[in-house]
Design a protein around this motif. Structure first.
Motif, PDB file in Angstrom:
ATOM      1  N   GLY A 156      35.289  45.133 -47.245  1.00 15.16           N
ATOM      2  CA  GLY A 156      33.984  44.422 -48.478  1.00 15.16           C
ATOM      3  C   GLY A 156      34.103  46.023 -48.984  1.00 15.16           C
ATOM      4  O   GLY A 156      34.426  47.072 -48.496  1.00 15.16           O
ATOM      5  N   GLU A 157      33.964  46.152 -50.498  1.00 16.94           N
ATOM      6  CA  GLU A 157      33.533  47.537 -51.200  1.00 16.94           C
ATOM      7  C   GLU A 157      32.043  48.051 -50.531  1.00 16.94           C
ATOM      8  O   GLU A 157      32.469  49.086 -50.382  1.00 16.94           O
ATOM      9  CB  GLU A 157      33.016  46.801 -52.747  1.00 16.94           C
ATOM     10  N   TYR A 158      31.532  47.325 -50.080  1.00 15.41           N
ATOM     11  CA  TYR A 158      29.997  48.034 -49.672  1.00 15.41           C
ATOM     12  C   TYR A 158      29.641  47.405 -48.254  1.00 15.41           C
ATOM     13  O   TYR A 158      29.491  46.358 -47.536  1.00 15.41           O
ATOM     14  CB  TYR A 158      29.405  48.069 -50.388  1.00 15.41           C
ATOM     15  N   ASP A 159      30.099  49.137 -47.133  1.00 16.38           N
ATOM     16  CA  ASP A 159      29.352  49.084 -46.142  1.00 16.38           C
ATOM     17  C   ASP A 159      28.039  47.963 -46.231  1.00 16.38           C
ATOM     18  O   ASP A 159      27.174  47.667 -47.093  1.00 16.38           O
ATOM     19  CB  ASP A 159      29.111  49.987 -45.583  1.00 16.38           C
ATOM     20  N   LEU A 160      28.193  47.136 -44.717  1.00 18.25           N
ATOM     21  CA  LEU A 160      26.638  47.195 -44.267  1.00 18.25           C
ATOM     22  C   LEU A 160      25.861  48.124 -43.448  1.00 18.25           C
ATOM     23  O   LEU A 160      26.160  48.336 -42.028  1.00 18.25           O
ATOM     24  CB  LEU A 160      26.652  45.881 -43.371  1.00 18.25           C
ATOM     25  N   VAL A 161      24.613  49.568 -43.687  1.00 16.89           N
ATOM     26  CA  VAL A 161      24.288  50.527 -42.583  1.00 16.89           C
ATOM     27  C   VAL A 161      23.345  49.791 -41.531  1.00 16.89           C
ATOM     28  O   VAL A 161      22.006  49.529 -42.577  1.00 16.89           O
ATOM     29  CB  VAL A 161      24.137  51.615 -43.954  1.00 16.89           C
ATOM     30  N   PHE A 162      22.559  50.080 -40.275  1.00 18.48           N
ATOM     31  CA  PHE A 162      22.166  49.166 -39.869  1.00 18.48           C
ATOM     32  C   PHE A 162      21.352  50.525 -38.827  1.00 18.48           C
ATOM     33  O   PHE A 162      22.197  51.363 -38.839  1.00 18.48           O
ATOM     34  CB  PHE A 162      21.982  48.286 -38.955  1.00 18.48           C
ATOM     35  N   ASP A 163      19.829  50.420 -39.822  1.00 19.65           N
ATOM     36  CA  ASP A 163      19.716  51.506 -38.500  1.00 19.65           C
ATOM     37  C   ASP A 163      18.582  51.321 -38.236  1.00 19.65           C
ATOM     38  O   ASP A 163      17.651  50.611 -37.845  1.00 19.65           O
ATOM     39  CB  ASP A 163      18.350  52.685 -39.804  1.00 19.65           C
ATOM     40  N   PRO A 164      18.732  51.460 -36.604  1.00 20.14           N
ATOM     41  CA  PRO A 164      18.349  50.608 -35.189  1.00 20.14           C
ATOM     42  C   PRO A 164      16.612  51.348 -35.173  1.00 20.14           C
ATOM     43  O   PRO A 164      15.939  50.643 -35.108  1.00 20.14           O
ATOM     44  CB  PRO A 164      19.035  51.120 -33.666  1.00 20.14           C
ATOM     45  N   ALA A 165      16.794  52.381 -35.756  1.00 17.42           N
ATOM     46  CA  ALA A 165      15.082  52.949 -35.401  1.00 17.42           C
ATOM     47  C   ALA A 165      14.099  52.540 -36.585  1.00 17.42           C
ATOM     48  O   ALA A 165      13.161  52.525 -35.963  1.00 17.42           O
ATOM     49  CB  ALA A 165      15.623  54.441 -35.909  1.00 17.42           C
ATOM     50  N   THR A 166      14.027  51.752 -37.730  1.00 19.43           N
ATOM     51  CA  THR A 166      13.641  50.970 -38.200  1.00 19.43           C
ATOM     52  C   THR A 166      14.013  49.347 -38.528  1.00 19.43           C
ATOM     53  O   THR A 166      13.097  48.895 -38.979  1.00 19.43           O
ATOM     54  CB  THR A 166      13.760  52.027 -39.918  1.00 19.43           C
TER      55      THR A 166
END
Length: 432
Positions: A156-166
């Motif tokens: 897809g055009e935009y990534d899913l960016v996951f921050d485990p710290a938050t």
């Protein structure tokens, strides 16, 4: 016969694609931008100034002002089905090569336009830099070296960016609480279970887009590929997992039909490299020692060793399109002639009332109340033209003449106000 430099006209010049393409042409002596066709003439003038000037470029407001005898190649990037179709059709009739960037037009009339181009002895190709042409070039490479393709597609055009710290997940500036993803960052033994859990967590985000379905329908025209499911799978996946996820179902993956097109939502952590809306092909491997060696060099091979992912993590928009112009002028393209193996059709996403008028809106060219679906040609074609499944983008500006129930496929007979020339081009193409 073209002159040196190649004279290039561009429709939709004011758009994002136009900017990337025109910027690149400044560095290429063998071609020059001449007529920049866009109703926003002042915007085009501003663009030319922003780029430091384009010596041969002239803003052109519309069709009636085009000087066709001064064009070698038309790059159609308007994104407007009726207007763009007419620009392309007239260019072909006048012996001008066409680069088709407007995937909406390609999904409706690409087969007809390509056939007309062959009859006129000119070239017609989808434009490098967008995912359809890039994926087709990747597929050509993969199959020329003899690899067997199980699935092909794009992120897809935009990534899913996951921050485990938050515990925060971000997609294009939109953020949701998604700490539950921490437990599903790796596939585990049950791929279906992991993908279902991820999908549940990210459900508040809109991941699927009409543009994705349109692009994969265009790939189907040239590659003969079909869709495993009409809305596609859209797994939430880390790029390193693609060879496992897109394995055949018998091997624990999600694929039920070989050479299927699909789209995934790229999941990554902050600082990890983006897939950048790139393209991929999933292939079966073969000799275990060869693929053990390649896996050791960092290539993506499934845990079973039976599948591998070959990918290009980029699509550079107009930066790449000069390659298509070269291929047209030199006659070097290896793409197959397009055919409707599938149709990008329209299924009612809610109950629709007679009299409703459809409009294409937004960055991803969505139509309210209607879902784009990739269906097999056999499910779209009937004996009578009016009962053919309508191409999704034929709905643009059309009006419903009867009530449509939620989930029902919209057919040509259900629509009034479809432009006759575009309708005819679609019908002729889908019946070839």
């Amino acid at each position: 016969m073209t002159r040196a430099p190649i004279r290039v006209a561009l429709t939709g010049a004011r758009g994002g694609f136009g900017r990337t393409f025109l910027s690149q042409l400044r560095s290429i002596d063998r071609m020059t931008a001449t007529q920049l066709i866009d109703p926003d003439v002042d915007g085009v003038r501003t663009l030319i100034a922003d780029l430091g000037g384009l010596p041969d470029a002239e803003p052109i407001p519309g069709h009636d002002d085009v000087r066709w005898d001064e064009i070698d190649v038309l790059v159609e990037a308007s994104g407007r089905v009726e207007a763009g179709y007419r620009y392309a059709a007239e260019a072909i009739e006048r012996g001008i090569h066409v680069v088709m960037v407007s995937k909406e037009i390609e999904s409706v009339a690409g087969v007809s336009l390509s056939r007309a181009a062959r009859a006129q002895g000119v070239g017609y190709l989808p434009g490098d830099g967008d995912q359809p042409a890039n994926l087709l070039r990747l597929l050509d490479w993969v199959e020329r070296v003899g690899l067997e393709v199980v699935a092909l597609g794009k992120s897809g055009e935009y990534d899913l960016v996951f921050d485990p710290a938050t515990g925060v997940l971000e997609q294009q500036g939109e953020r949701i609480e998604a700490s539950a993803l921490t437990d599903h960052l790796f596939l585990g033994d049950n791929i279906d279970k992991t993908l279902a859990a991820r999908a549940s967590v990210v459900a508040p985000l809109k991941r699927a887009a009409a543009a994705d379905s349109c692009e994969m329908a265009v790939v189907s025209l040239y590659a003969g590929a079909t869709a495993d499911t009409e809305r596609m799978h859209y797994p939430v996946a880390r790029p390193s997992e693609l060879a496992d996820i897109y394995a055949r179902r018998a091997d624990g993956g999600i694929i039920g039909t070989d050479r299927t097109v699909d789209v995934f939502s790229a999941l990554r952590l902050p600082g990890e490299t983006s897939f950048a809306g790139g393209v991929f092909a999933i292939v079966t491997t073969g000799d275990p020692e060869t693929w053990d060696l390649l896996a050791g060099k960092g290539h993506i091979v499934s845990r079973s060793g039976r599948y591998a992912c070959i990918y290009w993590p980029y699509h550079f928009m107009g930066v790449e399109t000069p390659l298509t112009i070269d291929a047209l002028v030199e006659g070097t393209s290896t793409f197959a002639e397009p055919r409707h193996h599938t149709v990008l059709a329209a299924r009612a996403a809610r109950a629709l009332a007679a009299g409703e008028t459809f409009e294409v809106r937004g960055h991803h060219h969505e139509i309210d109340g209607v879902a784009p679906v990739i269906i097999d040609r056999a499910d779209a074609v009937t004996d009578a033209d009016d009962t053919l499944a309508a191409a999704y983008y034929l709905l643009s500006g059309a009006r419903l003449v009867r009530d449509i129930a939620e989930g029902e496929l919209i057919r040509l007979a259900d629509l009034a106000g479809v432009a006759d020339d575009v309708r005819t081009a679609f019908v002729e193409g889908v019946r070839l």
